[in-house]
Every structure is written in C-alpha cells, then in structure tokens.
Design a protein around this motif. Structure first.
Motif, short mmCIF file in Angstrom:
data_model
loop_
_atom_site.label_atom_id
_atom_site.label_comp_id
_atom_site.label_asym_id
_atom_site.label_seq_id
_atom_site.Cartn_x
_atom_site.Cartn_y
_atom_site.Cartn_z
N LYS A 83 0.84 -1.20 0.00
CA LYS A 83 0.00 0.00 0.00
C LYS A 83 0.88 1.25 0.00
O LYS A 83 0.59 2.23 -0.70
CB LYS A 83 -0.91 -0.02 1.23
N GLU A 84 1.96 1.20 0.76
CA GLU A 84 2.87 2.36 0.84
C GLU A 84 3.55 2.60 -0.50
O GLU A 84 3.72 3.75 -0.91
CB GLU A 84 3.93 2.13 1.93
N GLN A 104 1.08 4.39 -2.75
CA GLN A 104 0.79 5.75 -2.31
C GLN A 104 1.94 6.71 -2.62
O GLN A 104 1.72 7.91 -2.84
CB GLN A 104 0.49 5.77 -0.81
N LYS A 105 3.17 6.20 -2.66
CA LYS A 105 4.34 7.05 -2.90
C LYS A 105 4.56 7.34 -4.38
O LYS A 105 5.35 8.21 -4.74
CB LYS A 105 5.59 6.39 -2.33
#
Length: 635
Positions: A252-253, A256-257
């Motif tokens: 997920k990270e 998102q980045k």
C-alpha cells in the motif's frame, strides 16, 4: 362208466402235480443250501481282500496329494519368478520405461495378494516382507520420478509465448493497448468476441505419465507427498511466469508514494496482466490440474486453489490498493478501465475458480469489482464538487476559454467513451432511475457546476464587456463540444438550444456594454448650437463636431487596442461577433460623417478629425479578438 374214468384221469394228474411240487421243493432246498455255501465263501474272500483294497486307496490318495503339491509348488515358483523379474525392474527405476515399471509394481501387488490369501505356506511371511520392501522402494522411486518430471516440465512461460496466445488486437506489436479513447466502445465490444488460446503449460505427451504416477502415489497412500510436489512445482512456475510478464508485489505504501504518471502506467499494465493471467495462465493451470488428477481420489479443487492463491492475491491486492487510495478526478478513467477488465474476466473467473476451496478468491474478485464501482461513483461526486468550487484564481486576460472549461468538457467527452461501462456501473447500485438517465443526471450536474464556477470567475474582470465575452466564449465551447459528441444524445436538444440562447445573450450584452459609449459620440442627441463660427443648418457648432470626432477616434483606438488583445477562439463566433459590431457601428459612423463631415472638411487639418473612412473602420474591426500582444509604441 364214463364218470369213473374221468375221475381216474383227474386223480392221476393231481398225483403228477404233487410229485412235481415235491421235486421243485427239494430242488429249491438244494439251491438254498448251495447258495448258502457260496455266501460263506464270498464273505471269506472279502475278508481276505480288505487289506489289499485299503493299500490301493492309500496309494491313490497319495498320488492325488502329490499332484496337488506339485501344482501348488509350480504356482509358488511362478510367484518367485515373477518377483525376481519385478525386482530387477524396480531396482532399475522408472525413468527409462515408466510403463514397464508400473506393470512391475502391479505384479508385486499381485504377489502380496497371493501370499496374504495363502498364509499356510511356509516362509510366506518372509516373502511378503521382501515384496513389501520392494513396493516401498518402488513408491519412493515413483515419488522421485514424479518430482523430477514436475520440476523438469514446470517452467515459466516466456511473455512472447503468452502474447502469441492473445487476439491480435491485444498483442503489444499491434498497438491494441494504446487506448484510442474515441474508439474505446468499439474496442471493448471487439474484445467480447475475441478468441484466446491458452498455452500448453506442460507438453501434452507428458501429461499421461504424470497422471499415472499421481494415481500410483495416491493408491500407495502418498497423497500428501504428491499434493506437496504438485503444489510447489506449479505455484513456483506460475509465479515466475507472472514475474517475467512484469507483475510486482507492491505494498500500500509503494502505491501511495508513486507519481501519478508512474501509477497510471502500472495500472495499464495491471489491466493487461489480469487478462493474460485469467484467460491464459489460470485457465491453463486449471486444464492441466484436471488432466493430471483426473479420476484420482484427490482434492483437485483444493490443489488448484493452493497453486494459484498467491498469484491471485498479488494481482487483486494491487487493484484493491488503487481502489482504496485517495480519490482524484484523473483516476476516474483508470478506475473505469479496471472495473471494465474485472467485468470482462468475471465469467471465466467464476468458471475457473469453481468449488468451495476457491470461494475466498471468487469473493475477493467480486469485492474488488464492487469497490472499483463504488470508488468510481464517489469520484463522480468529488469531481462535481471540485468543478463547482475550483479555487483557481487564474484569470484568462484575453477572455478566451478557461483551462477549467476545456478540462471539464474533455473529461465529460471521455466519460461517453465509457457509456456502456457506466451503465453497468450504475447497475451495481440501486438508484431507482434508468441507468442512461442516471448518466444524464450526472452529466447535467457536472455542466451546471462548471457554469456556476464560470459565473464566479467572470466576476473577476473589471471590464464588464470582457465579463460577457468570457462567458460567451466558454458557454459556446460547451455547446459546440456537446453538439459534436455523444453527450448530445444524453443531454438532449433542449439543453443545446437553451445554452445557445445563453451564448447569444452574452454576445448581446458584450456588444451593448463595450460599444454603447462610443455610439453615444455618433448620436445627435444632446447636441446644442454654439456661438462658434461655422454653424450648420441644424445649429450644431463646428467645435462640437470636432470634439465628437476627436472623442470617437480616441475611444475607437482604445477599444481597438484592447479588444485586439481579447480572444474569441472559434472562427465562426469571432466573425459573427465582428459582424454584429460592424452592423451597429458602421451605419452610425457613415451617417455621422455624411451629416457633419463637411463642417470639418472645410476647416484646417480635416484628417486630424476624420481619421478613418468607413472602409478603414471595417478593416480595423476585422482585427478584433485575435489575441494580439500589444506593445506600446515609443513616444
């Protein structure tokens, strides 16, 4: 005399009969005596022969026993011979000739059955132990052979092979995935009839061997070992195929980045990967799983579920992360693309992942489809709000079409490339309205939001004429774009006609506000006679006429400089607006020059006051709304 003679004769016969009976009785007694003596002799003879009879019976029984023993010995010797032959085959292993090896295993099983059902044979326990040890060895060798074959033929599929299995329109070389949005609907319809040819993940000639090996292992009680080998080999090959294709495990990270351009490219790839994974790789895995484990008391669905679980999770998790990420208008179209592919693969997914063990995967896929639909619908609402409350303070100095207008209109036009998809999307939610009218409602709200925002932006102009020109340009752009797109069918002719009237109203307001003052200089109202020399027959002074011409020239030059920098981007609208100004200004100017021009022409420097002929004015009006960059000349 006659009667006595008869009696005499009868008596003689009776005497003869009596004598005959007595002789017969004497003979009978003699015969009885003779037979009695024979019976005594036979009894003696029988008693004398009994030992001989017993010896003969014993000999016969002994012969029968010997025959049975010899036959049994032949059977046993044959079993030993079979065992020796089978043992040689078992020790060689199954690699060279699997069919003969499996026949040897069956022979050993027959030997076990024979000695188990004939336990009265001496040393049968020893034979059984030896044969069972051979069977144990055979199962180990079969397991090793199964592992070797599975590892040898469970290789990842190269991307080029997978691309060759796709319809031509989807192969990278054909450019089929370069989404031409104007052809989006046709492209989507063509995919419905597209033919996919799943690749042979394992050579067809090897499948019967693997089936026979799996069957032997399961029959030998090695079900778990067989299950483990199959699962590890096939899941590894499947995951490697997806990695070679470009599938990544992203958290997920990570998502998102990412910059939007990077994420957009990965989403486009993901759509391609989903199609290939479901229609080619997963379909191929299902096929070989059914063929290898066919007719075996083995949980095929469970095996297939465990082979594909990680790959399915990797693909669906990316889609879920995107669906749950922060919403933004630019994401709507990729969300619709993702929703489309999930709808497209749904029938195959349901068929391939049938059965209870795959229930979780089916549910995850269905949940992702619904989440994408929900996020897309929420993004509609966000977009409408963003359009209405767009905080941009950017003012288009020339009054042309605002970037927000072109952005929103292009956005709406793209929406109609997804018309069938949006219809399906609205079906996911019970709105109580027909799906097409629901699309019309959404589109109308977006247009109203844009118009409301433009009204607010128009108030930033200090020049009221530019305010109306700005509104005219932007609403005309909206109308023209709708008329040339499928949006017209949804919004309807009433919407088009209503907004064309708004365009005309703003054009009229611009003309009134921008040119009312200069037209006043050409009006005879307010003119009064003066004491200066040179009054005309109407009593209007030459000085006043000169002042009017000077005022006209100055105002026109200012308007020309200013409005030449303004822009009307649509050629037809620009020309019609120039014509509308000319139709008001030129007749008034001609009339004024004709009536009052002689007063000036008879004086000094008439060109100082009558600087423009009507033709020159017309030419200068033709320079309006070109968006020219004005550079003030040096004094």
């Amino acid at each position: 005399m006659v009667v006595p003679q008869g009696m005499e004769a009868l008596k003689m016969r009776a005497n003869l009969l009596r004598e005959s009976i007595q002789k017969s009785k004497a003979n009978t007694e003699s015969m009885v005596d003779i037979l009695g003596s024979f019976d005594h002799r036979l009894s003696a003879l029988e008693a004398a022969m009994r030992p001989t009879q017993l010896r003969t019976h014993a000999i016969r029984m002994a012969h029968e026993n010997i025959d049975r023993t010899l036959k049994a010995a032949d059977v046993i010797l044959m079993q030993f011979d079979i065992a020796r032959q089978a043992e040689a085959t078992i020790l060689r292993g199954p690699h060279e000739d699997l069919e003969s090896y499996l026949e040897a295993v069956d022979l050993l099983k027959g030997i076990v059955k024979f000695f188990t059902s004939n336990k009265n044979f001496k040393s049968s326990d020893g034979v059984l132990t030896h044969v069972n040890n051979l069977l144990a060895k055979s199962v180990s060798k079969l397991e090793e052979e199964f592992r070797q074959l599975m590892m040898t033929y469970s290789k990842p599929i190269e991307p080029d092979r997978l691309f060759d299995c796709l319809p031509k329109s989807l192969r990278p070389s054909s450019g089929g995935e370069e989404n031409n949005n104007s052809k989006h609907e046709n492209h989507a319809k063509s995919l419905e009839a597209a033919v996919y040819k799943p690749p042979a993940l394992i050579p067809p000639r090897v499948l019967p061997l693997l089936h026979d090996l799996a069957q032997q292992l399961v029959h030998a009680g090695h079900q778990q070992q067989c299950f483990k080998i199959y699962r590890e080999c096939r899941s590894t090959a499947l995951e490697s195929s997806l990695r070679k294709l470009g599938v990544e495990k992203l958290s997920k990270e990570d998502v998102q980045k990412m910059q939007w351009e990077t994420l957009e490219a990965k989403i486009a790839n993901w759509i391609h990967f989903m199609r290939i994974a479901v229609k080619l790789l997963f379909a191929g895995e299902k096929k070989i799983c059914d063929q290898i484990l066919d007719g075996i008391s083995f949980p095929k669905d469970q095996c297939f579920a465990e082979v594909t679980a990680n790959s399915v999770a990797t693909l669906l998790s990316f889609g879920d992360t995107v669906a749950r990420s922060k919403r933004s208008p630019e994401k709507l179209f990729v969300l619709l693309d993702m929703y489309e592919i999930m709808r497209e693969i749904q029938p195959e997914f349901e068929t391939i992942f049938e059965g209870k063990p795959c229930a979780d995967m089916r549910e995850c896929a269905m949940n992702l489809t619904k989440r994408l639909a929900q996020t897309a619908q929420e993004t509609f609402g966000d977009f409408e709000e963003l359009v209405e409350k767009d905080p941009s303070k950017t003012t288009v100095l020339d009054g042309t079409v605002h970037p927000l207008t072109s952005y929103v209109i292009n956005y709406v036009k793209f929406l109609f490339d997804y018309q069938s998809t949006l219809t399906q999307l609205f079906q996911e939610f019970e709105t109580g309205a027909e799906n097409e009218s629901q699309l019309a409602i959404v589109t109308n709200r977006i247009m109203q939001a844009l118009q409301s925002n433009l009204d607010g932006k128009s108030k930033q102009y200090k020049d009221s004429a530019l305010t109306y020109l700005f509104l005219m340009n932007n609403i005309h752009y909206m109308v023209r774009s709708v008329r040339r797109s499928e949006a017209k069918d949804i919004l309807g002719d009433d919407w088009v006609q209503r907004h064309r009237r708004i365009v005309q109203q703003n054009a009229n307001q611009y003309k009134r506000v921008a040119w009312a003052k200069i037209l006043q200089t050409l009006s005879v109202q307010g003119m009064s006679s003066g004491s200066s020399l040179g009054n005309d027959s109407s009593g209007v002074s030459r000085a006043m006429i000169k002042e009017r011409f000077k005022s006209f020239n100055m105002q026109f030059e200012e308007l020309h400089i200013k409005q030449s920098q303004w822009t009307v981007p649509d050629p037809e609208l620009r020309e019609s607006l120039r014509l509308a100004v000319a139709e008001v200004l030129l007749p008034a100017y001609r009339s004024f020059v004709k009536r009052f021009g002689p007063l000036v022409e008879n004086g000094k420097n008439p060109q100082k006051y009558i600087k423009y002929s009507p033709e020159e004015l017309d030419h200068l009006l033709g320079e309006l709304f070109e968006g020219k960059q004005y550079v003030e000349p040096r004094r």
